[in-house]
Design a protein around this motif. Structure first.
Motif, mmCIF file in Angstrom:
data_model
loop_
_atom_site.group_PDB
_atom_site.id
_atom_site.type_symbol
_atom_site.label_atom_id
_atom_site.label_comp_id
_atom_site.label_asym_id
_atom_site.label_seq_id
_atom_site.Cartn_x
_atom_site.Cartn_y
_atom_site.Cartn_z
ATOM 1 N N ARG A 35 0.833 -1.200 0.000
ATOM 2 C CA ARG A 35 0.000 0.000 0.000
ATOM 3 C C ARG A 35 0.871 1.254 0.000
ATOM 4 O O ARG A 35 0.565 2.236 -0.697
ATOM 5 C CB ARG A 35 -0.929 0.007 1.211
ATOM 6 C CG ARG A 35 -1.854 1.237 1.258
ATOM 7 C CD ARG A 35 -2.930 1.113 2.318
ATOM 8 N NE ARG A 35 -3.828 2.253 2.282
ATOM 9 C CZ ARG A 35 -3.725 3.316 3.095
ATOM 10 N NH1 ARG A 35 -2.767 3.350 4.009
ATOM 11 N NH2 ARG A 35 -4.572 4.329 3.001
ATOM 12 N N ARG A 38 2.062 2.013 -3.435
ATOM 13 C CA ARG A 38 1.013 2.586 -4.282
ATOM 14 C C ARG A 38 0.730 4.043 -3.901
ATOM 15 O O ARG A 38 0.481 4.884 -4.771
ATOM 16 C CB ARG A 38 -0.249 1.744 -4.183
ATOM 17 C CG ARG A 38 -0.103 0.361 -4.831
ATOM 18 C CD ARG A 38 -1.412 -0.416 -4.779
ATOM 19 N NE ARG A 38 -1.259 -1.729 -5.363
ATOM 20 C CZ ARG A 38 -1.330 -2.002 -6.663
ATOM 21 N NH1 ARG A 38 -1.550 -1.012 -7.519
ATOM 22 N NH2 ARG A 38 -1.187 -3.231 -7.120
ATOM 23 N N ASN A 211 0.497 5.404 6.963
ATOM 24 C CA ASN A 211 0.486 3.984 6.606
ATOM 25 C C ASN A 211 1.597 3.212 7.305
ATOM 26 O O ASN A 211 1.513 1.987 7.479
ATOM 27 C CB ASN A 211 0.607 3.816 5.094
ATOM 28 C CG ASN A 211 0.458 2.373 4.661
ATOM 29 O OD1 ASN A 211 -0.586 1.752 4.861
ATOM 30 N ND2 ASN A 211 1.509 1.809 4.075
#
Length: 312
Positions: A35, A38, A211
């Motif tokens: 993630r 990305r 994140n």
């Protein structure tokens, strides 16, 4: 694929050590799970973040010149290959004997290697899953080849200057005498523009930073509550770097891998530095690491440079 896997135990070790430090700090290489990779791709598309756009334009204009500097039949070794977007321009101009992408994210590495194999059936790909910032070994298949390292995107700025010197010295040993390095560096510019590049109004960089806590929760049994932290980014002019932090909004305790750590309200965990250089500063740094600067390509619209260095 050549596997020199960055194991979860090292992630655990670095996170626990970083949370025990004063001030707290976790290395930025741990941003890049699937993630995170990305989200970084999304950052590269933001209007406030010009690095990828400007470097790509430089590569489009000068890839043939760059390929001529690198030479024929080389092994092209890319540090932190990611989606290899800029690499494709170089691959098409250079047509190297072998392309060796190195990345810490195995998911991104596998996906990109498959895409490149379909796009360039003539290209021999020797992917390496490794942490390029740590000690790793060149696979034996590279013995005897003339080697050129490629390090785009100004990722060298994530290293402190002495760390950058050691990394460059390691790259010089890797490519060997007469080998080369093509490297992108982000140059110094106005404070407001630098700050916006790392604290965009859409909040994508904030998601990228937060994140890291999601990954710690998932892989290290953490219990970070994301809503209790906020993304902070600013330019530290005295040190010539943009800093990113995760700041605790309140006094709190968090658990990671069975250990507990306290945060006071306003306490920040340092997650990334991004050093900015002048061309002259960086070329002098490269000289101290065993490289001789040979060529430079500069972007005028947003300060950025791609340099070709040759190992002594």
């Amino acid at each position: 694929m050549h596997v020199q896997a960055p194991v979860v135990d090292r992630f655990r070790e670095d996170v626990l050590a970083g949370l025990a430090r004063v001030p707290k700090r976790v290395p930025p290489k741990y941003f890049y799970d699937e993630r995170g990779s990305r989200l970084f791709e999304a950052i590269c598309e933001l209007p406030e973040y010009p690095i990828t756009r400007v470097e790509t334009a430089l590569m489009q204009r000068h890839s043939e010149e760059m390929a001529a500097c690198l030479g024929k039949d080389v092994w092209l070794i890319e540090y932190g290959s990611g989606n290899s977007r800029k690499s494709r321009l170089l691959l098409e101009a250079l047509r190297p004997a072998v392309y060796m992408p190195i990345d810490i994210s195995v998911e991104m590495l596998e996906r990109t290697a498959r895409e490149l194999a379909l796009r360039y059936p003539w290209l021999r790909i020797e992917a390496v899953w490794a942490d390029y910032a740590e000690a790793w070994e060149l696979p034996p298949v590279a013995a005897g080849a003339r080697r050129v390292a490629y390090f785009p995107g100004s990722s060298i700025g994530n290293f402190d200057p002495e760390e950058a010197r050691r990394f460059l010295a390691s790259a010089a040993r890797l490519v060997g005498a007469g080998g080369g390095m093509l490297i992108g560096i982000d140059l110094k510019r106005g404070v407001d523009r630098l700050t916006r590049a790392y604290d965009d109004p859409q909040g994508v960089t904030a998601q990228f930073n937060l994140n890291l806590l999601v990954r710690i929760n998932r892989e290290l049994q953490g219990d970070f509550v994301l809503e209790r932290f906020r993304h902070v980014a600013f330019y530290n002019e005295a040190r010539g770097r943009v800093e990113m932090h995760l700041q605790s909004i309140t006094h709190q305790q968090v658990a990671v891998a069975g250990r507990r750590f306290g945060f006071f309200a306003g306490e920040a965990m340092h997650t990334e530095n991004s050093y900015k250089y002048s061309v002259e500063e960086f070329e002098e740094l490269a000289r101290t690491a065993g490289f001789s600067p040979r060529r430079r390509w500069l972007a005028g619209e947003d300060p950025f440079a791609v340099l070709y260095l040759e190992a002594a």
